[in-house]
Motif scaffolding. Sequence first.
Motif, mmCIF file in Angstrom:
data_model
loop_
_atom_site.group_PDB
_atom_site.id
_atom_site.type_symbol
_atom_site.label_atom_id
_atom_site.label_comp_id
_atom_site.label_asym_id
_atom_site.label_seq_id
_atom_site.Cartn_x
_atom_site.Cartn_y
_atom_site.Cartn_z
ATOM 1 N N GLY A 1126 13.285 34.378 9.083
ATOM 2 C CA GLY A 1126 13.163 33.024 8.690
ATOM 3 C C GLY A 1126 14.373 32.192 8.853
ATOM 4 O O GLY A 1126 15.516 32.434 9.474
ATOM 5 N N VAL A 1127 14.213 30.958 8.201
ATOM 6 C CA VAL A 1127 15.477 30.189 8.273
ATOM 7 C C VAL A 1127 16.426 30.384 7.029
ATOM 8 O O VAL A 1127 16.051 30.093 5.794
ATOM 9 C CB VAL A 1127 15.167 28.703 8.466
ATOM 10 C CG1 VAL A 1127 16.395 27.647 8.533
ATOM 11 C CG2 VAL A 1127 14.409 28.464 9.650
ATOM 12 N N TYR A 1128 17.604 30.839 7.082
ATOM 13 C CA TYR A 1128 18.440 30.870 5.830
ATOM 14 C C TYR A 1128 19.650 29.838 5.874
ATOM 15 O O TYR A 1128 20.302 29.323 6.904
ATOM 16 C CB TYR A 1128 19.246 32.205 5.928
ATOM 17 C CG TYR A 1128 18.373 33.370 5.760
ATOM 18 C CD1 TYR A 1128 18.208 34.083 4.371
ATOM 19 C CD2 TYR A 1128 17.490 33.844 6.564
ATOM 20 C CE1 TYR A 1128 17.600 35.234 4.051
ATOM 21 C CE2 TYR A 1128 16.593 35.067 6.349
ATOM 22 C CZ TYR A 1128 16.758 35.716 5.049
ATOM 23 O OH TYR A 1128 15.982 36.548 4.856
ATOM 24 N N THR A 1129 19.860 29.351 4.755
ATOM 25 C CA THR A 1129 20.720 28.255 4.403
ATOM 26 C C THR A 1129 21.938 28.597 3.467
ATOM 27 O O THR A 1129 21.423 29.282 2.400
ATOM 28 C CB THR A 1129 20.121 26.981 4.025
ATOM 29 O OG1 THR A 1129 18.767 26.561 4.829
ATOM 30 C CG2 THR A 1129 20.931 25.787 3.948
ATOM 31 N N VAL A 1141 24.817 24.762 6.036
ATOM 32 C CA VAL A 1141 24.865 25.293 7.398
ATOM 33 C C VAL A 1141 23.335 26.213 7.358
ATOM 34 O O VAL A 1141 23.093 26.672 6.240
ATOM 35 C CB VAL A 1141 25.873 25.994 7.803
ATOM 36 C CG1 VAL A 1141 26.976 25.165 8.111
ATOM 37 C CG2 VAL A 1141 26.357 27.163 6.944
ATOM 38 N N ASP A 1142 22.482 26.302 8.586
ATOM 39 C CA ASP A 1142 21.370 27.005 8.579
ATOM 40 C C ASP A 1142 21.478 27.970 9.771
ATOM 41 O O ASP A 1142 22.387 27.631 10.592
ATOM 42 C CB ASP A 1142 20.296 25.906 9.029
ATOM 43 C CG ASP A 1142 19.862 24.975 7.568
ATOM 44 O OD1 ASP A 1142 20.449 25.487 6.630
ATOM 45 O OD2 ASP A 1142 19.737 23.686 7.933
ATOM 46 N N CYS A 1143 20.754 29.169 9.896
ATOM 47 C CA CYS A 1143 20.696 29.982 10.989
ATOM 48 C C CYS A 1143 19.310 30.487 10.817
ATOM 49 O O CYS A 1143 18.502 30.246 9.740
ATOM 50 C CB CYS A 1143 21.660 30.864 11.161
ATOM 51 S SG CYS A 1143 21.437 32.018 9.688
ATOM 52 N N LYS A 1144 18.982 31.153 11.850
ATOM 53 C CA LYS A 1144 17.433 31.401 11.972
ATOM 54 C C LYS A 1144 17.743 33.093 12.168
ATOM 55 O O LYS A 1144 18.377 33.658 12.987
ATOM 56 C CB LYS A 1144 16.540 31.239 13.309
ATOM 57 C CG LYS A 1144 15.344 31.480 13.212
ATOM 58 C CD LYS A 1144 14.473 31.010 14.395
ATOM 59 C CE LYS A 1144 12.985 31.379 14.384
ATOM 60 N NZ LYS A 1144 12.257 30.875 15.721
#
Length: 1187
Positions: A1126-1129, A1141-1144
């Motif tokens: 999923g998308v981690y922030t 900041v975000d990443c997948k």
Amino acid sequence: MPEPTKKDDGQPEENVAPDSGDAPSENSVVMTPKDKDDDVTASTPSPPPPTEDGSIPKKLSIDLPNDSDPESTRGRKDSVWSLGDGQPPEEIDKQIETPPLSTLLIEKPQSGSINVGGDINFVAKVEAKDLLRKPTIKWFKGKWMDLASKTGKHLQLKESFDRFTKIHTFEMHIIKAKENYAGNYRCEVNYKDKFDSCSFDLEIKEVSDGSQNIDIRSAFKRREHKQEEVPEVDVWEILKNARPDEYEKIAFTYGITDLRGLLKRLKKTKKEEKKSEAFAKRLEPAYQVDKGGKIRLVVDLADPTVELKWYKNGQEIRSTPNNRKYIFEHKGTQRIMVINNCQINDDAAYSVTAGEEKCTTELFVKELPVNIVKKLEPVKTTVNERIELECEVSEEGAKVKWMKNGVEVPTGVRSRYRVKSEGTKHWLIIDDATKDDTGTYSLMATGGTTEAHVQVDLKPLKILMDLQSVTVLLGQPLKLNCEIYPGNVPGRWYKNGQLIQPSERLSIIHRTKNHSLDIECSTIHDAGDYTFVPEGYTQTLSAKVHIIDPPRVHLEALNVPDDTVTVVAGNKLRLEIPISGEPAPRVVWMKGERVILDSGNRVRAETFADHTCLTIDIVEREDTGNYKIVLQNEAGEDTASVKIKVVDIPDPPEAPMVTDVGGDWCTMTWELPRYDGGSPILGYFIERKKKQSSRWMRLNFDLCKETTFEPKKMIEGVPYEVRIFAVNAIGISKPSEPSKPFIPLAVTSEPTMLVVDDVTDTTVTMKWRPPDAIGAAGLDGYQVEYCIEGTDEWILANKELIEKTRYTITGLPVEAKILVRIKAINAAGASPPRTTQHSILVKEVIEPPKIRIPRHLKQTYIRKVGEVVNLVVPFVGKPRPKVNWLKEGQPIDQTISIRNSDCDSIMFIRKAERKHSGKYELSVQVENHIDTAMLDIQIVDLPGPPQAVKIEEVWGNNVALDWNPPKDNGNAPIIGYTIQKADKKTMEWYTCIEHYHRTCITISDLVVGNEYFFRIYSENMVGLSESATATKDSALIVKEGLQLKIPEYNDRDFTEPPIFTQPLINTFAIAGYNATLNCSVRANPRPKVIWMKNKITIIDDPRYRMFSNQGVCTLEIRKPSPFDGGVYTCKAVNELGEAQVDCKLEVKGGFTFFELMKRGVPLHLIDKYMNESKTSEKSESEKKGSI
């Protein structure tokens, strides 16, 4: 003549199911397409779903074309689940016509049907002999619905593997099925490049409402619905005018489930029917006529001149003058074939051809019922009489069926029943009636049934001769007979209530009135009460048989030689001897004159019906002897004797004796045991142990036949003990007493490297090395022997053992040749000798001298003053050389000690001084031969201090120094200087520089305002000089007029809002392996870091670990699964602001549906995960295709 009836014209019928318990629902449509080639009724689809406003969908009026459905579409129900994406009929036909070939499935799921609420199981099996891993299986309903996401309480998928047969078994369980579960299902199996699939159908039947549990309210609801009028809709017209992509929507709206079959029919209806050119009117599809009637088959020709031919079942029908069966008529354009007196064989398919065209029809002949004219009459008779049942029917040659108690009567060749018929009369005849023939007999015809009861009774029994009781000797023939009337009545013989069966020894004979039982040789078991029971009667005939026999002892049953029974002492003996005699004899056991009673404790005798028993609870050696048995009864007396032999284990042998001992072995002997236990000694077992141990170890597993043994593999120097066990056929004796302790010891190996060290005119000096293996006995010394060549006598050179490995043999004759040998001696004896290979000549040999200077003395030998000098210079030469030392051509100083030997010279100086430095000459002389060598010795000391140290110049904070080398360098070159400084106030010296090579230097970085003194040490290889030379004057570092101006500084504001200097990066992780996400943030004051997944804060989750060190933020995910993707922030917050900041994260190598089910993951999460994985795979494949 009856008018022929017209059969179904081939058009489809629409039958709306009536409101009954068997109807699927009020809105079901029953489609029944029929024609001449297909008479299969279409399946009933499931009821369509209600509309949004709750109204009932419209009824359908569907006109099917006059053709037959393919066999694959008949009788199958497809639910709404099986609808595709609106494919045209051509594509549907292609999918059906080319099914995939089976390459994996060895057992396919089979179609089935169940009631609503029932359970059903579908099984598929795959053979795994050629497969390296488990194949992948998918279950589908219809075309596209994957059932893996539908598992629950109504659907379960299971799989198992049999390791023995190598077969994978996949099962699909449907539990408590509902109506909408009906339809077509598909099973697909994949393994690498192999693929296999199979389709099967499930039919759901409604439970009949005729059960006891009736829902009255639902019944009223059905009646209300039935009263509503449903307008009819022609779906065929809608499908013809619709586009292919609207077919599925139309089927769903009007509740059509068999869309595939309708589309195939729709495709065929678009073909234009070709009009017949030969026939203006064809034959009807079918005709029906009664048996014996007449039928007319009429066709109307468009061209009367065309030749016409009629056929029956493909065979042409030809008209003959004498045959009035078929009559052909012509009326204008009509052609008529009349069939007279129609019979069953006229029921066939008929066709007529006109030119190249053909018209067909079917003729059905209906038989008239056969009626009963005269019924059967009841019969009552006795056994062995004739029974004849007569009946008359309305038609000659009619086929009838005879029944007995509802079962058809067999009328074969071997049957008791005979059937006869004449005209309209029929008879059933039983020639020899039995009681089993009693029952109800009936005759069945097509027009009715008649029945009558037949009663068969027995004749009265008369006893002409009764059975007589007899007494017979054992072994004599026995015969029992009687006579009864009627003579043909069978009977059974019984003994003591048990049925007697005939055998080779016993025969049962029945001849008319006489019944006899014969036994060739009577036995005791033949005695008893015998009864003869006539079959079917309650009367019986009885007699008693008595067998007498003299007593007898059967010793042969013991099966022992010479009637001798051998028993092991200490065991229990139970000696059973069979006896016989009628009546039972009296038994007496005796040993000598003593009678053995049955009340004894250890020895007792017991008697039973067929044997006598002697019991000895614990057998002893004293029980050996002869035992006598005496039998007595009315018929006589018998005696016999039995010998009992008691055997035991042997006595233990005496303690063994150890006669010889080696390094790891010994030799032992022993005597035979005093008593062998009554059985020959078979052999012996030997055991040993260490003296200090209590654990015995057996040395032989095969019996030792002799009374000597040689134990091996013992540890040298360790004391041992041995003992013996004697063995006979009974067992193993107790152990003997242990032997006296003994210690295995071995002589050493022979000495090594025996060489000649020196030879003179009367002596020979030998030297050698110790033996390689000495052993636990150690080494006491050596023994030297020599032998003069030409003799065999070895002379002992040393009377006492020597410990050194060098020995000089003296008193030898001049120029004699001798051989020398050495022996190593220890407590075990002398070792094998080591002898010289060649003889030694006793004569001294002149050898020129040679000085062998060691490598370290070939260079200058340097030592410090006061150290010890010890030089060893080896040399060779014979006889003993003369040694002389000189220093630079002069004799050496007396303070130097010289010690000479035969092979070297030693120079020793206890305390070296500088005067000992110089070059020394060593000379070695043997007669006229001389050899010399030079040695250079250097004795070094500490150097003196430098000279004339002075300050050359002072400027700023620098001072320039200058000096001269020292007068005494300590007999070694100067390698450097050490400069030190001292403040005049404290006079504490500090080293400025070390190992400085030049004689001038500039000292910098001195403190302004201080006054300094300087001193210098000289240094050589020995070390620093004992004293240093200091400057006489001091150097003052003058202070200059300087003013210090302190600058002003403004405090910088370091506070700032959070800023991510390194963002998060999209990451791929492997399922089951830890993954980490890293980023860096800068902020002041220190920010609070929050991690989120899919915008949900991660709090107290053991699967995550969060770290923050020096602004580096880390999130560790422990063993991620596909659900962790999923998308981690990462969010940082402080007083001045926030940043994120975000990443997948994608997790590769997820779980299968079965694994997720085993882990207890909810179904909605599994469905979501499966959909996400499919979309991701699809997007990746599209990317690869675009590339």
